[in-house]
Motif scaffolding. Structure first.
Motif, mmCIF file in Angstrom:
data_model
loop_
_atom_site.group_PDB
_atom_site.id
_atom_site.type_symbol
_atom_site.label_atom_id
_atom_site.label_comp_id
_atom_site.label_asym_id
_atom_site.label_seq_id
_atom_site.Cartn_x
_atom_site.Cartn_y
_atom_site.Cartn_z
ATOM 1 N N LEU A 31 0.828 -1.209 0.000
ATOM 2 C CA LEU A 31 0.000 0.000 0.000
ATOM 3 C C LEU A 31 0.859 1.254 0.000
ATOM 4 O O LEU A 31 1.771 1.391 0.823
ATOM 5 C CB LEU A 31 -0.868 0.033 1.269
ATOM 6 C CG LEU A 31 -2.001 -0.975 1.399
ATOM 7 C CD1 LEU A 31 -2.536 -0.949 2.832
ATOM 8 C CD2 LEU A 31 -3.116 -0.648 0.410
ATOM 9 N N ASP A 32 0.545 2.165 -0.907
ATOM 10 C CA ASP A 32 1.100 3.506 -0.824
ATOM 11 C C ASP A 32 0.386 4.201 0.343
ATOM 12 O O ASP A 32 -0.715 3.795 0.728
ATOM 13 C CB ASP A 32 0.826 4.238 -2.149
ATOM 14 C CG ASP A 32 1.200 5.702 -2.082
ATOM 15 O OD1 ASP A 32 2.335 5.996 -1.669
ATOM 16 O OD2 ASP A 32 0.365 6.550 -2.451
ATOM 17 N N ILE A 33 1.012 5.201 0.926
ATOM 18 C CA ILE A 33 0.343 5.902 2.044
ATOM 19 C C ILE A 33 -0.309 7.199 1.547
ATOM 20 O O ILE A 33 -1.536 7.322 1.512
ATOM 21 C CB ILE A 33 1.324 6.234 3.193
ATOM 22 C CG1 ILE A 33 2.043 4.979 3.694
ATOM 23 C CG2 ILE A 33 0.549 6.880 4.357
ATOM 24 C CD1 ILE A 33 3.104 5.274 4.763
ATOM 25 N N ASP A 34 0.556 8.159 1.148
ATOM 26 C CA ASP A 34 0.060 9.511 0.884
ATOM 27 C C ASP A 34 -0.900 9.582 -0.296
ATOM 28 O O ASP A 34 -0.562 9.195 -1.417
ATOM 29 C CB ASP A 34 1.243 10.455 0.664
ATOM 30 C CG ASP A 34 1.986 10.724 1.965
ATOM 31 O OD1 ASP A 34 1.308 10.951 2.983
ATOM 32 O OD2 ASP A 34 3.224 10.692 1.956
ATOM 33 N N ASN A 35 -2.083 10.073 0.007
ATOM 34 C CA ASN A 35 -3.168 10.254 -0.955
ATOM 35 C C ASN A 35 -3.752 8.940 -1.473
ATOM 36 O O ASN A 35 -4.565 8.940 -2.398
ATOM 37 C CB ASN A 35 -2.752 11.173 -2.122
ATOM 38 C CG ASN A 35 -3.204 12.599 -1.872
ATOM 39 O OD1 ASN A 35 -4.209 12.808 -1.192
ATOM 40 N ND2 ASN A 35 -2.493 13.561 -2.404
ATOM 41 N N THR A 36 -3.330 7.800 -0.853
ATOM 42 C CA THR A 36 -3.942 6.509 -1.179
ATOM 43 C C THR A 36 -4.774 6.020 0.006
ATOM 44 O O THR A 36 -5.966 5.732 -0.134
ATOM 45 C CB THR A 36 -2.853 5.467 -1.541
ATOM 46 O OG1 THR A 36 -2.227 5.883 -2.757
ATOM 47 C CG2 THR A 36 -3.452 4.080 -1.740
ATOM 48 N N ILE A 37 -4.150 5.957 1.188
ATOM 49 C CA ILE A 37 -4.897 5.521 2.378
ATOM 50 C C ILE A 37 -5.054 6.649 3.395
ATOM 51 O O ILE A 37 -5.763 6.499 4.385
ATOM 52 C CB ILE A 37 -4.259 4.267 3.041
ATOM 53 C CG1 ILE A 37 -2.779 4.493 3.367
ATOM 54 C CG2 ILE A 37 -4.436 3.037 2.147
ATOM 55 C CD1 ILE A 37 -2.146 3.339 4.155
ATOM 56 N N GLY A 117 -1.917 2.219 -5.310
ATOM 57 C CA GLY A 117 -1.412 3.575 -5.142
ATOM 58 C C GLY A 117 -2.137 4.572 -6.020
ATOM 59 O O GLY A 117 -2.926 4.206 -6.887
ATOM 60 N N ASP A 118 -1.824 5.859 -5.807
ATOM 61 C CA ASP A 118 -2.542 6.932 -6.509
ATOM 62 C C ASP A 118 -1.713 7.574 -7.622
ATOM 63 O O ASP A 118 -2.202 8.457 -8.306
ATOM 64 C CB ASP A 118 -2.965 8.030 -5.515
ATOM 65 C CG ASP A 118 -1.769 8.771 -4.946
ATOM 66 O OD1 ASP A 118 -0.916 8.116 -4.319
ATOM 67 O OD2 ASP A 118 -1.671 9.990 -5.152
ATOM 68 N N GLN A 119 -0.439 7.135 -7.797
ATOM 69 C CA GLN A 119 0.380 7.807 -8.802
ATOM 70 C C GLN A 119 0.852 6.862 -9.898
ATOM 71 O O GLN A 119 1.657 5.959 -9.637
ATOM 72 C CB GLN A 119 1.609 8.424 -8.136
ATOM 73 C CG GLN A 119 1.298 9.717 -7.417
ATOM 74 C CD GLN A 119 2.580 10.427 -7.048
ATOM 75 O OE1 GLN A 119 3.385 10.751 -7.918
ATOM 76 N NE2 GLN A 119 2.778 10.659 -5.777
ATOM 77 N N PRO A 120 0.377 7.084 -11.138
ATOM 78 C CA PRO A 120 0.795 6.230 -12.254
ATOM 79 C C PRO A 120 2.313 6.196 -12.430
ATOM 80 O O PRO A 120 2.894 5.137 -12.662
ATOM 81 C CB PRO A 120 0.121 6.878 -13.476
ATOM 82 C CG PRO A 120 -1.051 7.610 -12.916
ATOM 83 C CD PRO A 120 -0.622 8.088 -11.555
ATOM 84 N N THR A 122 4.785 6.583 -10.381
ATOM 85 C CA THR A 122 5.614 5.938 -9.350
ATOM 86 C C THR A 122 4.997 4.593 -8.967
ATOM 87 O O THR A 122 5.523 3.540 -9.305
ATOM 88 C CB THR A 122 5.769 6.827 -8.097
ATOM 89 O OG1 THR A 122 4.470 7.242 -7.654
ATOM 90 C CG2 THR A 122 6.608 8.034 -8.390
ATOM 91 N N ASP A 123 3.834 4.627 -8.305
ATOM 92 C CA ASP A 123 3.210 3.396 -7.788
ATOM 93 C C ASP A 123 2.990 2.347 -8.872
ATOM 94 O O ASP A 123 3.368 1.189 -8.720
ATOM 95 C CB ASP A 123 1.851 3.730 -7.143
ATOM 96 C CG ASP A 123 1.990 4.693 -5.984
ATOM 97 O OD1 ASP A 123 2.857 4.454 -5.124
ATOM 98 O OD2 ASP A 123 1.246 5.690 -5.947
ATOM 99 N N ILE A 124 2.357 2.769 -9.965
ATOM 100 C CA ILE A 124 1.938 1.822 -11.000
ATOM 101 C C ILE A 124 3.123 1.401 -11.865
ATOM 102 O O ILE A 124 3.315 0.206 -12.118
ATOM 103 C CB ILE A 124 0.826 2.444 -11.890
ATOM 104 C CG1 ILE A 124 -0.345 2.950 -11.017
ATOM 105 C CG2 ILE A 124 0.354 1.453 -12.954
ATOM 106 C CD1 ILE A 124 -0.942 1.948 -10.053
#
Ligand SMILES: [Mg+2]
Length: 159
Positions: A31-37, A117-120, A122-124
């Motif tokens: 899990l990403d933290i910022d702006n995801t959870i 995550g919320d960022q293509p 980085t996360d994706i």
């Protein structure tokens, strides 16, 4: 292959059905933290998010966080969420290195792991480079994004 393309996109984490993850053969969740959870830099984990994480644990999924935030932020989130803090350092997403390490520390293969995550960019992207499933969620509070995150979102072609 578009490196920014998630396997699925949901509005928020608590919308992700566990049946979908199981149908993919997923056993581990990063899990990403910022702006995801939570909002960026805040511990405002919503009740539906906390319920989703608790249900995931009960369903037998292994969870940890993978964040480009400060180590103290990562450790504090894991403590609040009562999940093991397996990558307690800046993750350098989208480098796949810590995704692979995260999966291994969860005791699963990369192919059995999903990054949420919320960022293509980085996360994706990192999840795809690591050979993982990737789920994109809408940022909880996009106004709280750092300037370079706003630019990266624009580059990744998000609306
Ligand atoms: Mg984020």
């Amino acid at each position: 292959m578009n490196a920014f393309e998630p396997d699925k996109h949901f509005h928020k984490v608590s919308d992700i059905p566990f049946t979908l993850l199981k149908s993919w053969g997923v056993r581990g969740i990063l899990l990403d933290i910022d702006n995801t959870i939570a909002s960026r830099g805040k511990d405002d984990f919503s009740p539906p998010t906390l319920r989703w994480i608790n249900t995931a644990k009960k369903e037998g999924f292994k969870l940890t966080v993978l964040s480009n935030g400060f180590p103290w932020r990562i450790k504090r989130a894991c403590k609040i969420l009562e999940i093991p803090c397996l990558i307690p350092v800046y993750a350098w997403k989208p480098s796949p290195r810590n995704y692979i390490k995260g999966a291994s520390r969860l005791g699963v293969n990369a192919a059995e792991c999903v990054m949420v995550g919320d960022q293509p960019s980085t996360d994706i992207k990192g999840a795809k480079l690591a050979g993982m499933r990737a789920i994109l969620v809408d940022p909880i509070d996009p106004k709280s994004d750092l300037p370079w995150t706003k630019i990266k979102r624009w580059i990744a072609g998000r609306k």
